[in-house]
Write a protein that holds these residues in place. Structure first.
Motif, PDB file in Angstrom:
ATOM      1  N   SER A  83      68.637 -43.918  -1.795  1.00  0.00           N
ATOM      2  CA  SER A  83      69.251 -44.558  -0.625  1.00  0.00           C
ATOM      3  C   SER A  83      69.158 -46.063  -0.779  1.00  0.00           C
ATOM      4  CB  SER A  83      68.560 -44.115   0.673  1.00  0.00           C
ATOM      5  OG  SER A  83      67.233 -44.595   0.744  1.00  0.00           O
ATOM      6  N   GLU A  84      70.177 -46.753  -0.271  1.00  0.00           N
ATOM      7  CA  GLU A  84      70.103 -48.213  -0.260  1.00  0.00           C
ATOM      8  C   GLU A  84      68.971 -48.666   0.637  1.00  0.00           C
ATOM      9  OE1 GLU A  84      73.584 -50.416   0.507  1.00  0.00           O
ATOM     10  OE2 GLU A  84      74.816 -49.364  -0.974  1.00  0.00           O
ATOM     11  N   GLY A  85      68.829 -47.961   1.765  1.00  0.00           N
ATOM     12  CA  GLY A  85      67.742 -48.291   2.666  1.00  0.00           C
ATOM     13  C   GLY A  85      66.405 -47.836   2.100  1.00  0.00           C
ATOM     14  N   LYS A  86      65.511 -48.784   1.923  1.00  0.00           N
ATOM     15  CA  LYS A  86      64.193 -48.476   1.362  1.00  0.00           C
ATOM     16  C   LYS A  86      63.123 -49.189   2.179  1.00  0.00           C
ATOM     17  CE  LYS A  86      66.021 -48.184  -3.386  1.00  0.00           C
ATOM     18  NZ  LYS A  86      67.382 -48.722  -3.104  1.00  0.00           N
ATOM     19  N   THR A  87      61.942 -48.616   2.179  1.00  0.00           N
ATOM     20  CA  THR A  87      60.797 -49.244   2.820  1.00  0.00           C
ATOM     21  C   THR A  87      59.797 -49.639   1.742  1.00  0.00           C
ATOM     22  OG1 THR A  87      61.063 -48.000   4.879  1.00  0.00           O
ATOM     23  CG2 THR A  87      58.885 -48.937   4.429  1.00  0.00           C
ATOM     24  N   ALA A  88      59.533 -50.919   1.626  1.00  0.00           N
ATOM     25  CA  ALA A  88      58.607 -51.406   0.603  1.00  0.00           C
ATOM     26  C   ALA A  88      57.183 -51.003   0.960  1.00  0.00           C
ATOM     27  CB  ALA A  88      58.712 -52.922   0.480  1.00  0.00           C
ATOM     28  N   PRO A  89      56.465 -50.351   0.054  1.00  0.00           N
ATOM     29  CA  PRO A  89      55.071 -49.987   0.330  1.00  0.00           C
ATOM     30  C   PRO A  89      54.220 -51.236   0.565  1.00  0.00           C
ATOM     31  CG  PRO A  89      55.921 -48.806  -1.593  1.00  0.00           C
ATOM     32  CD  PRO A  89      56.920 -49.864  -1.250  1.00  0.00           C
ATOM     33  N   PRO A 122      53.540 -52.840  -5.199  1.00  0.00           N
ATOM     34  CA  PRO A 122      52.895 -51.559  -4.907  1.00  0.00           C
ATOM     35  C   PRO A 122      53.921 -50.429  -4.877  1.00  0.00           C
ATOM     36  CG  PRO A 122      53.076 -52.875  -2.910  1.00  0.00           C
ATOM     37  CD  PRO A 122      53.504 -53.761  -4.045  1.00  0.00           C
ATOM     38  N   CYS A 123      53.456 -49.260  -5.201  1.00  0.00           N
ATOM     39  CA  CYS A 123      54.326 -48.078  -5.247  1.00  0.00           C
ATOM     40  C   CYS A 123      53.857 -47.035  -4.242  1.00  0.00           C
ATOM     41  CB  CYS A 123      54.324 -47.459  -6.647  1.00  0.00           C
ATOM     42  SG  CYS A 123      55.032 -48.509  -7.932  1.00  0.00           S
ATOM     43  N   ALA A 124      54.788 -46.155  -3.868  1.00  0.00           N
ATOM     44  CA  ALA A 124      54.503 -45.025  -2.991  1.00  0.00           C
ATOM     45  C   ALA A 124      55.393 -43.872  -3.428  1.00  0.00           C
ATOM     46  CB  ALA A 124      54.763 -45.402  -1.535  1.00  0.00           C
ATOM     47  N   PRO A 125      55.131 -42.661  -2.955  1.00  0.00           N
ATOM     48  CA  PRO A 125      56.011 -41.539  -3.304  1.00  0.00           C
ATOM     49  C   PRO A 125      57.464 -41.853  -2.953  1.00  0.00           C
ATOM     50  CG  PRO A 125      54.029 -40.720  -2.258  1.00  0.00           C
ATOM     51  CD  PRO A 125      53.983 -42.217  -2.134  1.00  0.00           C
ATOM     52  N   GLU A 135      58.812 -41.519   0.472  1.00  0.00           N
ATOM     53  CA  GLU A 135      58.437 -42.511   1.477  1.00  0.00           C
ATOM     54  C   GLU A 135      59.171 -43.838   1.269  1.00  0.00           C
ATOM     55  OE1 GLU A 135      54.219 -42.964   1.499  1.00  0.00           O
ATOM     56  OE2 GLU A 135      53.831 -40.804   1.635  1.00  0.00           O
ATOM     57  N   VAL A 136      59.561 -44.122   0.044  1.00  0.00           N
ATOM     58  CA  VAL A 136      60.266 -45.371  -0.253  1.00  0.00           C
ATOM     59  C   VAL A 136      61.724 -45.293   0.196  1.00  0.00           C
ATOM     60  CG1 VAL A 136      61.062 -46.902  -2.115  1.00  0.00           C
ATOM     61  CG2 VAL A 136      58.731 -45.971  -2.159  1.00  0.00           C
ATOM     62  N   TYR A 137      62.382 -44.152  -0.077  1.00  0.00           N
ATOM     63  CA  TYR A 137      63.769 -43.977   0.332  1.00  0.00           C
ATOM     64  C   TYR A 137      63.800 -43.607   1.817  1.00  0.00           C
ATOM     65  CZ  TYR A 137      64.793 -43.719  -4.691  1.00  0.00           C
ATOM     66  OH  TYR A 137      64.912 -43.982  -6.032  1.00  0.00           O
ATOM     67  N   THR A 138      64.429 -44.462   2.619  1.00  0.00           N
ATOM     68  CA  THR A 138      64.406 -44.251   4.070  1.00  0.00           C
ATOM     69  C   THR A 138      65.785 -44.413   4.695  1.00  0.00           C
ATOM     70  OG1 THR A 138      63.666 -46.556   4.291  1.00  0.00           O
ATOM     71  CG2 THR A 138      61.973 -44.839   4.405  1.00  0.00           C
ATOM     72  N   GLY A 139      66.833 -44.196   3.915  1.00  0.00           N
ATOM     73  CA  GLY A 139      68.192 -44.267   4.442  1.00  0.00           C
ATOM     74  C   GLY A 139      68.521 -43.075   5.326  1.00  0.00           C
ATOM     75  N   VAL A 140      69.774 -42.992   5.729  1.00  0.00           N
ATOM     76  CA  VAL A 140      70.213 -41.981   6.694  1.00  0.00           C
ATOM     77  C   VAL A 140      69.905 -40.569   6.222  1.00  0.00           C
ATOM     78  CG1 VAL A 140      72.241 -41.002   7.834  1.00  0.00           C
ATOM     79  CG2 VAL A 140      72.003 -43.482   7.637  1.00  0.00           C
ATOM     80  N   LEU A 141      70.251 -40.246   4.977  1.00  0.00           N
ATOM     81  CA  LEU A 141      69.997 -38.905   4.451  1.00  0.00           C
ATOM     82  C   LEU A 141      68.509 -38.580   4.487  1.00  0.00           C
ATOM     83  CD1 LEU A 141      71.615 -37.292   1.316  1.00  0.00           C
ATOM     84  CD2 LEU A 141      69.157 -37.116   1.705  1.00  0.00           C
TER      85      LEU A 141
END
Length: 279
Positions: free
Chosen positions: A8-14, A74-77, A80-86
């Protein structure tokens, strides 16, 4: 069952976590290819042409520039990083059995530890070329090698299945066009979403693909749990390790829980057209 997802384009940085270790990602056959793309991404992210090459707008340029230090991020699963609509609709867990396609990593699982990044599959990187063509070639090569090794050792060949090898389990393809770098073989399903007038919905389709992903995964978990009551733990684990489920999930029936559907069948390809209940 094999569920293929786009990133997803939408991501949450750990905010914290270990740094990226390519050697610990799933599908180690892709490590060298990943290292090559990563190195080029770091180089491009520090260039004056980064926005043009990576096809991002000015608002995203600070994120692009930060990628010069991606090895220290930092990394995460991935789930958890991919947080877009899907992904919001799919509510993935690290133990969910999905394959996520990526312009940076080729493919990963939901559990693989990754940083946030900006690199679409439709990008052409200097010195590498089209990422679609690059990963199509690398996945095909890794799949052939894995299939050869599996034939000798009687192990499953996950990459070979992703790249189109025959599989006893159905494939459900939730990928957007840019990430369809491999062609499913065997029995496979795709999904489109329409409104009450029959017009194809694009953005909202991500939401319903996410809902169907969650529903299929829940059905798979339930089938496995029910079978586990009557099968030995060893037998169920053997099936899971082989990339198979104790029961074959009825994809069409699960999709009906989301609304009215029409299913068309063309040989081994099956297409679900969904009219959501809210449409």
């Amino acid at each position: 069952m094999h569920i293929l997802l786009p990133p997803s384009e939408g991501k949450t940085a750990p905010s914290d976590g270990p740094t990226l270790d390519l050697t610990r990602l799933s599908f180690p056959e892709l490590t060298q290819a990943r290292r090559k793309v990563l190195s080029k991404l770091i180089e491009v992210s520090g260039s004056d042409d980064a926005g043009r090459i990576l096809k991002v707008g000015k608002r995203i340029l600070p994120e692009v520039a930060a990628q010069r230090e991606i090895l220290d991020m930092p990394c995460a699963p991935a789930c958890e990083v991919y947080t877009g609509v899907l992904y919001q609709a799919a509510r993935l867990r690290a133990d969910d059995r999905v394959i996520i396609f990526s312009g940076l990593f080729g493919i990963t699982t939901a559990a693989d530890l990754i940083p946030t990044y900006r690199l679409s599959m439709n990008v052409t990187l200097p010195g590498i070329g089209s990422l679609r063509q690059f990963w199509r070639h690398e996945l095909a090569k890794a799949g052939r090698n894995e299939a050869h090794s599996s034939n000798e050792s009687n192990e499953s060949n996950t990459i070979a299945q992703v790249d189109g090898a025959e599989s006893p389990q159905p494939t459900v393809d939730m990928r957007s066009g840019a990430y369809q770098v491999t062609a499913p073989q065997g029995q496979w399903w795709s999904m489109s979403v329409v409104d009450s007038h029959g017009n194809v919905i694009t953005h909202a389709a991500k939401h319903y693909r996410g809902l169907l992903t969650r529903a299929l995964l829940d059905a798979e978990h339930s089938a496995h749990s029910e079978r586990s009551d009557s099968w030995s733990k060893e037998a169920c684990n053997a099936l899971c390790n082989a990339g198979r489920t104790p029961e074959c999930i009825d994809v069409e029936q699960v999709a009906r829980s989301l609304g009215r559907i029409e299913a068309t069948h063309d040989g081994r390809r099956h297409c679900i057209t969904l009219l959501p209940e809210s449409a």
